[in-house]
Design a protein around this motif. Structure first.
Motif, PDB file in Angstrom:
ATOM      1  N   LEU A 242       0.850  -1.181   0.000  1.00 26.35           N
ATOM      2  CA  LEU A 242       0.000   0.000   0.000  1.00 26.35           C
ATOM      3  C   LEU A 242       0.888   1.233   0.000  1.00 26.35           C
ATOM      4  N   SER A 243       0.303   2.360  -0.358  1.00 28.50           N
ATOM      5  CA  SER A 243       1.081   3.592  -0.387  1.00 28.50           C
ATOM      6  C   SER A 243       1.591   3.957   0.999  1.00 28.50           C
ATOM      7  N   VAL A 268      -5.673   7.942  -5.177  1.00 28.19           N
ATOM      8  CA  VAL A 268      -6.059   7.055  -4.096  1.00 28.19           C
ATOM      9  C   VAL A 268      -7.039   7.753  -3.175  1.00 28.19           C
ATOM     10  N   ASN A 366      -6.264   0.040  -2.267  1.00 29.90           N
ATOM     11  CA  ASN A 366      -6.238   1.292  -1.520  1.00 29.90           C
ATOM     12  C   ASN A 366      -7.642   1.717  -1.099  1.00 29.90           C
TER      13      ASN A 366
END
Length: 434
Positions: A242-243, A268, A366
């Motif tokens: 994930l970011s 996102v 996300n």
């Protein structure tokens, strides 16, 4: 024809058919570059490919060959990839002995990456920790793997902020049509990206990441055909990155990646206060009062081709604003994922020569993560509200006691009582006596 000759002909045909029944990665397209793999057994320059001894699957998940397949010869070069020139990577699959297309159509597809200590050819199974970049299951009611039957590639998105360095890329197809058949394929590249190490992401080693009893593998055979959606399938291995998993991620966990070369973008979903929400404040006791309304900002996913673009609105989850969580929230993300993939498949089907950026799975992951975060944040707000209400009730009880006591011996002066009222209104259950 003599019987022995006829038998030999049948045997040869059977061997050719068997050989064509599986496959290897035949071509990679990334950042405006194309790399083609030599056929199995061919001599010469392998380029970035780890060429296997044959195209057979790995059926034992504890085998050392789960690392990169039954490698015959390692890569001979480490081409450079500048992610600013494009961060999608596409893999084409053929038999490895000819140009026959990939034959299977049932099971998931993965992209793993691991940063090498130095030269990737010196990496071993025990010294390599992969992160899962992306996983693909169903697309518009069919396994994404089925698109390979037509000669189309499978495309993944590499995070554009991934830390620069030498990387071992492990792309894998799992065929679940009859038994668990794993087809890992490795390649190596020197990536110029950002500085995000994704240090908090889950990692995996091969062998070790999978077990034969994993639901997503044990369902191979007849059971797999009752699985019709991603929600019904359990992907093996770690969760995709994930970011928010990286060292450079912002505190909010929201990010956006830009890819000018492919003209694709993924915004996102992020948590933010509503326009009319009360701003955060702190009482004299240090209790933080959160905004009264929390919403999940809508996200958009754009799939672009060289001639046109397809835009799909992403999900907004109103349930997050109330702190409630139900399967419908995740189902909405899944619906968006299906719509995005349908648009992607439609765009690629219209022109096989067009490069289309694939970012649907990243947006889905996300979306789910942000929805869950929104629910958690809203739950905190609910808990604080409950605490304040409880304190207010206690203050009311205390005021009743104080009033009764005041009829015999008044001890609260007017200034102190005014101060109490202000604190009582704020939910503080304490009087200052003088």
């Amino acid at each position: 024809m003599h019987a022995s000759t006829l038998f030999a002909s049948f045997a040869t045909a059977a061997l050719v058919s068997l050989a064509n029944a599986h496959g290897i990665v035949s071509k990679i397209e990334v950042a405006g570059q194309t790399f083609e793999s030599p056929l199995i057994g061919a001599s010469g320059d392998n380029g970035p490919f780890y060429v296997p001894t044959d195209n057979s699957p790995i059926t034992d998940v504890t085998s050392e060959n789960m690392f990169c397949g039954s490698v015959a010869t390692a890569a001979t070069s480490t081409p450079s990839i500048d992610l600013s020139q494009g961060n999608t990577i596409s893999f084409y699959w053929e038999s490895g002995y000819s140009t026959s297309n990939w034959p299977h159509n049932t099971g998931p597809i993965f992209l793993y990456m691991a940063k090498c200590d130095s030269d990737c050819t010196s990496q071993t199974a025990s010294s390599t920790n992969f992160i899962k970049i992306e996983q693909q299951g169903f697309v518009n009611g069919a396994w994404a793997q089925a698109a390979l039957n037509t000669g189309s590639p499978v495309t993944f998105t590499i995070p554009s902020d991934l830390a620069s360095g030498n990387y071992l890329i492990r792309h894998e197809i799992i065929n679940l049509a009859s038994t668990d058949e794993n087809f890992p394929a490795c390649s190596q590249f020197a990536i110029t990206g950002g500085s995000n190490t994704y240090s908090s992401a889950q990692t995996a080693q091969f062998p070790g990441a999978y077990s034969a009893t994993d639901a997503g593998l044990a369902d191979a055979g007849s059971a797999i055909y009752s699985v019709k959606t991603n929600a019904e399938y359990t992907f093996p291995g770690p969760d995709p990155v994930l970011s928010s998993d990286g060292s450079d991620s912002s505190a909010s966990g929201s990010s956006s990646d830009s890819n000018s070369a492919s003209s694709s973008s993924s915004t996102v979903a992020s948590i933010s206060s509503s326009a009319g929400a009360t701003s955060s404040s702190s009482t004299a006791t240090g209790v933080v009062v959160l905004p009264s309304s929390v919403r999940l900002a809508s996200a958009s996913v754009t799939l672009a081709t060289t001639t046109s673009s397809v835009s799909v609105s992403a999900v907004t989850t109103p349930a997050a604003a109330t702190g409630s969580s139900s399967s419908s929230d995740i189902d909405t993300c899944a619906t968006q994922w299906t719509t995005c993939n349908a648009a992607y498949m439609s765009a690629t089907a219209s022109d096989n020569s067009t490069t289309v950026a694939y970012s649907c799975q990243t947006a889905y992951v996300n979306c789910v993560a942000q929805a869950e975060s929104a629910v958690e944040s809203s739950s905190v707000a609910t808990a604080v509200t409950s605490e304040v209400a409880s304190s207010s009730s206690a203050a009311d009880a205390m005021a009743t006691i104080d009033t009764a006591a005041a009829t015999s011996t008044p001890v609260v002066n007017s200034r102190a009582f005014a101060k109490h009222l202000r604190r009582h209104h704020a939910g503080v259950s304490r009087l200052d006596f003088h």
